[in-house]
Design a protein around this motif. Structure first.
Motif, PDB file in Angstrom:
ATOM      1  N   HIS A   1       0.820  -1.212   0.000  1.00 17.15           N
ATOM      2  CA  HIS A   1       0.000   0.000   0.000  1.00 17.15           C
ATOM      3  C   HIS A   1       0.857   1.266   0.000  1.00 17.15           C
ATOM      4  O   HIS A   1       0.335   2.366   0.179  1.00 17.15           O
ATOM      5  CB  HIS A   1      -0.937   0.011   1.214  1.00 17.15           C
ATOM      6  N   ILE A   2       2.165   1.101  -0.165  1.00 13.30           N
ATOM      7  CA  ILE A   2       3.080   2.242  -0.167  1.00 13.30           C
ATOM      8  C   ILE A   2       3.768   2.351  -1.514  1.00 13.30           C
ATOM      9  O   ILE A   2       4.261   1.358  -2.047  1.00 13.30           O
ATOM     10  CB  ILE A   2       4.149   2.109   0.946  1.00 13.30           C
ATOM     11  N   GLY A   3       3.768   3.544  -2.078  1.00 13.16           N
ATOM     12  CA  GLY A   3       4.543   3.827  -3.284  1.00 13.16           C
ATOM     13  C   GLY A   3       5.684   4.737  -2.881  1.00 13.16           C
ATOM     14  O   GLY A   3       5.454   5.841  -2.382  1.00 13.16           O
ATOM     15  N   MET A   4       6.918   4.279  -3.076  1.00  8.08           N
ATOM     16  CA  MET A   4       8.072   5.021  -2.562  1.00  8.08           C
ATOM     17  C   MET A   4       9.047   5.357  -3.667  1.00  8.08           C
ATOM     18  O   MET A   4       9.392   4.515  -4.495  1.00  8.08           O
ATOM     19  CB  MET A   4       8.769   4.197  -1.471  1.00  8.08           C
ATOM     20  N   VAL A   5       9.494   6.604  -3.670  1.00 13.27           N
ATOM     21  CA  VAL A   5      10.559   7.048  -4.565  1.00 13.27           C
ATOM     22  C   VAL A   5      11.748   7.399  -3.682  1.00 13.27           C
ATOM     23  O   VAL A   5      11.775   8.461  -3.060  1.00 13.27           O
ATOM     24  CB  VAL A   5      10.129   8.262  -5.401  1.00 13.27           C
ATOM     25  N   PRO A   6      12.740   6.502  -3.569  1.00 13.63           N
ATOM     26  CA  PRO A   6      13.863   6.755  -2.664  1.00 13.63           C
ATOM     27  C   PRO A   6      14.793   7.847  -3.186  1.00 13.63           C
ATOM     28  O   PRO A   6      14.764   8.205  -4.369  1.00 13.63           O
ATOM     29  CB  PRO A   6      14.586   5.401  -2.603  1.00 13.63           C
ATOM     30  N   GLN A   7      15.595   8.343  -2.283  1.00 17.09           N
ATOM     31  CA  GLN A   7      16.546   9.403  -2.647  1.00 17.09           C
ATOM     32  C   GLN A   7      17.554   8.893  -3.673  1.00 17.09           C
ATOM     33  O   GLN A   7      17.898   9.592  -4.619  1.00 17.09           O
ATOM     34  CB  GLN A   7      17.269   9.882  -1.379  1.00 17.09           C
ATOM     35  N   ASP A   8      18.022   7.670  -3.477  1.00 19.08           N
ATOM     36  CA  ASP A   8      18.963   7.056  -4.406  1.00 19.08           C
ATOM     37  C   ASP A   8      18.163   6.205  -5.382  1.00 19.08           C
ATOM     38  O   ASP A   8      17.800   5.066  -5.092  1.00 19.08           O
ATOM     39  CB  ASP A   8      19.977   6.192  -3.640  1.00 19.08           C
ATOM     40  N   THR A   9      17.892   6.763  -6.557  1.00 20.88           N
ATOM     41  CA  THR A   9      17.046   6.084  -7.532  1.00 20.88           C
ATOM     42  C   THR A   9      17.747   4.855  -8.098  1.00 20.88           C
ATOM     43  O   THR A   9      18.876   4.945  -8.588  1.00 20.88           O
ATOM     44  CB  THR A   9      16.698   7.040  -8.691  1.00 20.88           C
ATOM     45  N   PHE A  10      17.072   3.720  -8.020  1.00 26.64           N
ATOM     46  CA  PHE A  10      17.619   2.492  -8.586  1.00 26.64           C
ATOM     47  C   PHE A  10      16.703   2.010  -9.693  1.00 26.64           C
ATOM     48  O   PHE A  10      15.505   1.813  -9.490  1.00 26.64           O
ATOM     49  CB  PHE A  10      17.759   1.397  -7.518  1.00 26.64           C
ATOM     50  N   LEU A  11      17.287   1.825 -10.886  1.00 29.78           N
ATOM     51  CA  LEU A  11      16.546   1.305 -12.024  1.00 29.78           C
ATOM     52  C   LEU A  11      17.205   0.015 -12.501  1.00 29.78           C
ATOM     53  O   LEU A  11      18.407  -0.177 -12.336  1.00 29.78           O
ATOM     54  CB  LEU A  11      16.513   2.332 -13.159  1.00 29.78           C
ATOM     55  N   PHE A  12      16.399  -0.835 -13.120  1.00 29.63           N
ATOM     56  CA  PHE A  12      16.904  -2.120 -13.580  1.00 29.63           C
ATOM     57  C   PHE A  12      17.324  -2.045 -15.042  1.00 29.63           C
ATOM     58  O   PHE A  12      16.805  -1.227 -15.810  1.00 29.63           O
ATOM     59  CB  PHE A  12      15.839  -3.204 -13.387  1.00 29.63           C
ATOM     60  N   SER A  13      18.250  -2.912 -15.411  1.00 31.45           N
ATOM     61  CA  SER A  13      18.708  -2.966 -16.801  1.00 31.45           C
ATOM     62  C   SER A  13      17.644  -3.671 -17.629  1.00 31.45           C
ATOM     63  O   SER A  13      17.754  -4.853 -17.961  1.00 31.45           O
ATOM     64  CB  SER A  13      20.054  -3.702 -16.885  1.00 31.45           C
ATOM     65  N   ASP A  14      16.600  -2.934 -17.940  1.00 35.60           N
ATOM     66  CA  ASP A  14      15.440  -3.483 -18.636  1.00 35.60           C
ATOM     67  C   ASP A  14      14.805  -2.354 -19.439  1.00 35.60           C
ATOM     68  O   ASP A  14      15.345  -1.248 -19.522  1.00 35.60           O
ATOM     69  CB  ASP A  14      14.456  -4.061 -17.608  1.00 35.60           C
ATOM     70  N   THR A  15      13.662  -2.618 -20.026  1.00 36.47           N
ATOM     71  CA  THR A  15      12.980  -1.576 -20.796  1.00 36.47           C
ATOM     72  C   THR A  15      12.325  -0.556 -19.869  1.00 36.47           C
ATOM     73  O   THR A  15      12.105  -0.823 -18.679  1.00 36.47           O
ATOM     74  CB  THR A  15      11.901  -2.198 -21.695  1.00 36.47           C
ATOM     75  N   ILE A  16      12.028   0.602 -20.421  1.00 42.44           N
ATOM     76  CA  ILE A  16      11.338   1.640 -19.648  1.00 42.44           C
ATOM     77  C   ILE A  16       9.984   1.117 -19.171  1.00 42.44           C
ATOM     78  O   ILE A  16       9.600   1.326 -18.014  1.00 42.44           O
ATOM     79  CB  ILE A  16      11.157   2.916 -20.505  1.00 42.44           C
ATOM     80  N   LEU A  17       9.282   0.403 -20.044  1.00 42.23           N
ATOM     81  CA  LEU A  17       7.964  -0.130 -19.692  1.00 42.23           C
ATOM     82  C   LEU A  17       8.060  -1.070 -18.503  1.00 42.23           C
ATOM     83  O   LEU A  17       7.290  -0.960 -17.537  1.00 42.23           O
ATOM     84  CB  LEU A  17       7.360  -0.861 -20.897  1.00 42.23           C
TER      85      LEU A  17
END
Length: 458
Positions: A289-305
């Motif tokens: 039930h929580i949507g979090m945008v952390p200070q240190d953004t981590f993205l995966f090596s995958d498509t934007i979608l």
């Protein structure tokens, strides 16, 4: 490590079984021909088994050192690939190459130490077998000459011994495989046997949904026995309310919001969600039930979608486009040749800092959470884009509890309630207008930021 364990489960077990079967079937035949020759054949092996037992302990220790050093080399290489821009910016290529070279030299040295012991063990096996054969030829020849055994029996005995030679040689190799596998399995078990420190309490309640009310009561928090990072925090956030959190670097803002999804263990009876003590809420229910945008953004090596859809079970492309639009990312994505199928590379290396943050916002927004946490999530975007994002988020945040962390007061001034943290404590709180009228630290920060913006526009 996985390769070493796989060798144990493959060749290791196969050759062990082969050796056991050979001994079970061949040794009785040898004893039947001549117990005396059998004893002479196996006495050297008893000495060898003792030597191998001692050497195997040394091999295990050195194999573990080799595996640890290989892990260091892999980590160094990964860091260099991931941080190549930083390395080039600080002209540290030669330093990192030298660092990598020294790690490899250590790896070679440790390998040579291990190889020496393995060499001694394998040589001991071959030497012992050779001596055993020489003794048997001498004593066996005498027994044939005295008529105790026939020439045919002696030939058969040597044939049986030849059958055992390869299993004896393989014994040293198998022990080496098992020692390397044991060292690797020990390292892997450190991960497999790690028990999560934050788990559901026995008193957890069968809660399925959360409305979003957050109450923090006299919260004092510290990391692993260090000095308190948060001190006597007391604040109530009604469901659907937006709380702004401001303060200088190191004041405890990120720590505070990280405690809401229980990313760290917290004292009991300090945080309540919907008037329920947070430890009584199932962790999966709380975090879903929580949507979090952390200070240190981590993205995966995958498509934007796939990065946008990461936190949801469905694969609704239309929803992903909506979330990207809310985060003001849609126009950027449309400019990419592959659009939402664009692969962004490790940790989103092909995106700018602002694009990474907006993608992280879209990933949180698409969940339509009851509690939205934005931890300095707009620090890398310009003020115009920030205003557009906040405008779009305003409709989304209307029915959701929002915790908005920022260094810029312009970002949080529309919040229903604002707290100012300093050295882990709340020193001022109220609405934006109340805090400005208070003419304290908040008002001073606000005036200085307004002045900086005016100077920037000149």
């Amino acid at each position: 490590d996985l390769s070493a364990v796989r060798d144990v489960l493959g060749p290791g077990i196969m050759y062990t079984a082969n050796t056991i079967i050979a001994f079970v079937y061949v040794v009785p035949m040898m004893i039947h021909i001549s117990p005396q020759l059998t004893l002479l054949a196996f006495v050297p092996l008893l000495v060898l088994s003792f030597a191998i037992n001692q050497l195997s302990k040394l091999i295990h220790h050195r194999s573990q050192k080799v595996q640890e050093k290989l892990s260091d080399i892999s980590s160094c290489a990964q860091e260099n690939f991931s941080g190549i821009r930083v390395i080039k910016s600080f002209v540290r290529e030669d330093h990192e190459i030298e660092k990598f070279r020294l790690l490899n030299l250590d790896y070679v040295r440790l390998n040579m130490d291990a190889v020496r012991v393995r060499g001694i063990m394998m040589s001991s096996v071959v030497l012992t077998i050779g001596l055993s054969v020489a003794v048997l030829l001498w004593q066996g020849g005498r027994l044939v000459m005295t008529g105790d055994i026939t020439l045919g029996q002696f030939t058969a005995f040597n044939f049986y011994l030849a059958v055992l030679i390869w299993p004896m040689i393989a014994l040293g190799w198998v022990i080496n495989i098992f020692q390397r596998g044991s060292a690797s399995m020990k390292r892997m078990n450190e991960i497999f046997k790690t028990v999560p420190r934050i788990i559901d309490a026995p008193s957890v309640k069968p809660i399925k949904t959360i409305e979003g009310k957050i109450e923090i009561r006299n919260l004092t928090f510290q990391y692993n026995g260090s000095d308190p990072v948060l001190k006597n925090i007391h604040v109530t956030i009604r469901a659907g309310m937006t709380l702004g959190i401001v303060g200088h670097t190191g004041s405890g803002k990120s720590t505070l919001v990280n405690l809401i999804p229980r990313l760290y263990e917290i004292p009991k009876n300090t945080i309540f969600i919907d008037d329920v003590e947070i430890h009584d809420i199932p962790i999966n229910v709380l975090r879903s039930h929580i949507g979090m945008v952390p200070q240190d953004t981590f993205l995966f090596s995958d498509t934007i979608l796939n990065n946008i859809l990461f936190g949801v079970a469905h694969t609704d492309t239309g929803k992903a486009v909506w979330a990207a639009d809310v985060a003001q990312l849609k126009s950027n994505v449309e400019d990419f040749p592959e659009k939402y199928d664009t692969v962004i590379g490790e940790r989103g290396i092909t995106l700018s800092g602002g694009q990474k943050q907006r993608l992280a916002i879209a990933r949180a927004v698409i969940r339509e959470p009851k509690i939205l946490i934005l931890d300095d999530a707009l620090s890398s975007v310009d003020t115009h884009t920030e205003d557009e994002i906040l405008t779009r988020l305003k409709a989304l945040m209307k029915d959701r509890t929002t915790m908005l962390v920022s260094h810029r007061i312009q970002t949080v001034k529309q919040a229903d309630w604002i707290i100012l943290l300093s050295e882990g404590a709340i020193i001022e709180q109220g609405t934006h207008e109340q805090l400005v009228a208070l003419d304290g630290i908040y008002a001073d920060m606000y005036q200085r930021q307004l002045l900086e913006e005016e100077i920037a526009e000149i």
